[in-house]
Design a protein around this motif. Structure first.
Motif, PDB file in Angstrom:
ATOM      1  N   SER A  70      45.186  72.547 -30.835  1.00 20.22           N
ATOM      2  CA  SER A  70      45.840  73.104 -32.032  1.00 20.22           C
ATOM      3  C   SER A  70      47.258  72.555 -32.202  1.00 20.22           C
ATOM      4  CB  SER A  70      45.893  74.633 -31.942  1.00 20.22           C
ATOM      5  OG  SER A  70      46.779  75.027 -30.919  1.00 20.22           O
ATOM      6  N   ASP A  71      47.726  72.569 -33.432  1.00 21.52           N
ATOM      7  CA  ASP A  71      49.094  72.115 -33.721  1.00 21.52           C
ATOM      8  C   ASP A  71      50.126  72.993 -33.029  1.00 21.52           C
ATOM      9  OD1 ASP A  71      48.233  70.005 -35.293  1.00 21.52           O
ATOM     10  OD2 ASP A  71      48.394  71.130 -37.168  1.00 21.52           O
ATOM     11  N   HIS A  72      49.903  74.316 -33.016  1.00 27.77           N
ATOM     12  CA  HIS A  72      50.891  75.200 -32.388  1.00 27.77           C
ATOM     13  C   HIS A  72      50.942  75.013 -30.874  1.00 27.77           C
ATOM     14  CE1 HIS A  72      47.223  77.695 -32.788  1.00 27.77           C
ATOM     15  NE2 HIS A  72      47.536  78.098 -31.576  1.00 27.77           N
ATOM     16  N   PHE A  73      49.826  74.651 -30.235  1.00 22.66           N
ATOM     17  CA  PHE A  73      49.859  74.373 -28.792  1.00 22.66           C
ATOM     18  C   PHE A  73      50.637  73.081 -28.531  1.00 22.66           C
ATOM     19  CE2 PHE A  73      48.246  72.506 -24.862  1.00 22.66           C
ATOM     20  CZ  PHE A  73      48.494  73.545 -23.976  1.00 22.66           C
ATOM     21  N   ARG A  74      50.424  72.065 -29.358  1.00 19.47           N
ATOM     22  CA  ARG A  74      51.178  70.812 -29.201  1.00 19.47           C
ATOM     23  C   ARG A  74      52.678  71.061 -29.402  1.00 19.47           C
ATOM     24  NH1 ARG A  74      46.390  68.532 -31.293  1.00 19.47           N
ATOM     25  NH2 ARG A  74      47.022  68.781 -33.467  1.00 19.47           N
ATOM     26  N   LYS A  75      53.020  71.888 -30.376  1.00 22.47           N
ATOM     27  CA  LYS A  75      54.429  72.237 -30.630  1.00 22.47           C
ATOM     28  C   LYS A  75      55.017  72.961 -29.416  1.00 22.47           C
ATOM     29  CE  LYS A  75      57.282  75.078 -33.664  1.00 22.47           C
ATOM     30  NZ  LYS A  75      57.265  76.046 -34.776  1.00 22.47           N
TER      31      LYS A  75
END
Length: 108
Positions: A70-75
């Motif tokens: 997910s994008d939020h995990f990468r962030k």
């Protein structure tokens, strides 16, 4: 059900910065990932700077694909990796004891 337990040691003086990043990741995981059922961020009462994560997902795919990509995990990873003591991460994955067996579950 797929459960993840994570233990992280945070660099001295960076607890608040890390907690901000991980609590945002937890909230986004619960809000945006249909397979994320529980995401608790816990502080150790015995070891300063130690954080425990307790996460429950619908299944392994919900964790490996729905969460980890997910994008939020990468962030979160970009914001927090440098705050974690190298080599301190311990992650344990578990499924219910009755998964893959014909034995009925018992409440104890």
């Amino acid at each position: 059900m797929y459960t993840v337990f994570v233990t992280l040691d945070i660099r001295t003086g960076h607890d608040q910065e890390f907690l901000k990043a991980i609590t945002e990741n937890a909230a986004d995981s619960l809000r945006l990932e249909p397979g994320c059922q529980v995401f608790e961020v816990l502080r150790s009462t015995e070891t300063p700077g130690r954080i425990h994560l307790y996460e429950v997902y619908a299944d392994e795919e919900a964790f490996l694909i729905g969460h980890k990509s997910s994008d939020h995990f990468r962030k979160y990873t970009a914001r927090s990796t440098h705050l974690i003591v190298p080599g301190s991460k311990f992650e344990l994955h578990a499924v219910p004891a009755t998964a893959g067996t014909s034995e009925p579950a018992h409440d104890h």
